[in-house]
Design a protein around this motif. Sequence first.
Motif, PDB file in Angstrom:
ATOM      1  N   TYR A 169     -12.119   5.642 -24.677  1.00 19.29           N
ATOM      2  CA  TYR A 169     -10.811   5.029 -24.470  1.00 19.29           C
ATOM      3  C   TYR A 169      -9.786   5.575 -25.470  1.00 19.29           C
ATOM      4  O   TYR A 169      -8.660   5.917 -25.101  1.00 19.29           O
ATOM      5  N   TYR A 218     -12.700  -5.925 -22.718  1.00 19.17           N
ATOM      6  CA  TYR A 218     -11.502  -5.862 -21.889  1.00 19.17           C
ATOM      7  C   TYR A 218     -11.447  -4.535 -21.124  1.00 19.17           C
ATOM      8  O   TYR A 218     -11.148  -4.518 -19.931  1.00 19.17           O
ATOM      9  N   ILE A 219     -11.750  -3.438 -21.810  1.00 18.32           N
ATOM     10  CA  ILE A 219     -11.750  -2.111 -21.174  1.00 18.32           C
ATOM     11  C   ILE A 219     -12.696  -2.090 -19.975  1.00 18.32           C
ATOM     12  O   ILE A 219     -12.381  -1.528 -18.933  1.00 18.32           O
ATOM     13  N   PRO A 241      -7.197  -8.885 -23.660  1.00 21.14           N
ATOM     14  CA  PRO A 241      -7.809  -8.245 -24.833  1.00 21.14           C
ATOM     15  C   PRO A 241      -7.821  -9.171 -26.044  1.00 21.14           C
ATOM     16  O   PRO A 241      -6.980 -10.064 -26.176  1.00 21.14           O
ATOM     17  N   ASN A 281     -17.834   3.595 -25.381  1.00 22.46           N
ATOM     18  CA  ASN A 281     -16.680   3.176 -24.582  1.00 22.46           C
ATOM     19  C   ASN A 281     -15.387   3.154 -25.387  1.00 22.46           C
ATOM     20  O   ASN A 281     -14.329   3.540 -24.884  1.00 22.46           O
ATOM     21  N   ALA A 282     -15.452   2.698 -26.623  1.00 22.98           N
ATOM     22  CA  ALA A 282     -14.256   2.692 -27.468  1.00 22.98           C
ATOM     23  C   ALA A 282     -13.783   4.123 -27.724  1.00 22.98           C
ATOM     24  O   ALA A 282     -12.586   4.416 -27.629  1.00 22.98           O
ATOM     25  N   HIS A 332      -6.358   7.629 -24.583  1.00 20.73           N
ATOM     26  CA  HIS A 332      -5.106   6.891 -24.785  1.00 20.73           C
ATOM     27  C   HIS A 332      -4.547   7.035 -26.197  1.00 20.73           C
ATOM     28  O   HIS A 332      -3.696   6.228 -26.590  1.00 20.73           O
ATOM     29  N   VAL A 352      -8.974  -2.050 -30.092  1.00 19.26           N
ATOM     30  CA  VAL A 352      -9.604  -1.500 -28.891  1.00 19.26           C
ATOM     31  C   VAL A 352     -10.753  -2.438 -28.534  1.00 19.26           C
ATOM     32  O   VAL A 352     -11.755  -2.493 -29.238  1.00 19.26           O
ATOM     33  N   VAL A 376     -13.630  -3.427 -26.144  1.00 17.73           N
ATOM     34  CA  VAL A 376     -14.530  -2.861 -25.143  1.00 17.73           C
ATOM     35  C   VAL A 376     -14.761  -3.824 -23.981  1.00 17.73           C
ATOM     36  O   VAL A 376     -14.791  -3.404 -22.819  1.00 17.73           O
TER      37      VAL A 376
END
Length: 108
Positions: A75, A93-94, A101, A71-72, A79, A89, A91
Motif C-alpha cells: 500500500y 481497512y485496506i 481506518p 499489505n502495508a 500510494h 496505514v 491493514v
Amino acid sequence: MQIKLIEIRDIGTNIQALAIKMSGERDEEFTFLSRAGFGNSELVYIIKILTQEAHYDPFEWRCRDPRTMFNAHRYIQQHFDELPAYAVVDVEYILGETDKPKTSEIWR
C-alpha cells in the motif's frame, strides 16, 4: 529520496516505521542509486524502527505473520506520494475488514 514517518496498524498491532522512496532527485543521487542497483525505479524501503528490519520488496517480510507488513508495504509503495508525512496505514481497512481506518495513537 523522500522519507516519511508511518504508523502501521492492524489487529492488535502498532508498528512505527520509516518509509524511504528510493528515487534520485538530482543527477548525483540518481547515479548513486543506479550503482546500488536501483536504476530508474521508485522502490520504497520500509524500516521497522523497533527491530531495524528493513526491506524494499514486500515479499521479503518473513516475520511470524507477514500479513501486516506485506499489505502495508504494498500500500505504501502504491500510494507513497499521496500519504501525509505522519500517515497511519491500517491493514484491516485496506483489506476491507473495517468500515473506517484507525486513527493515530501518536499523531493528534
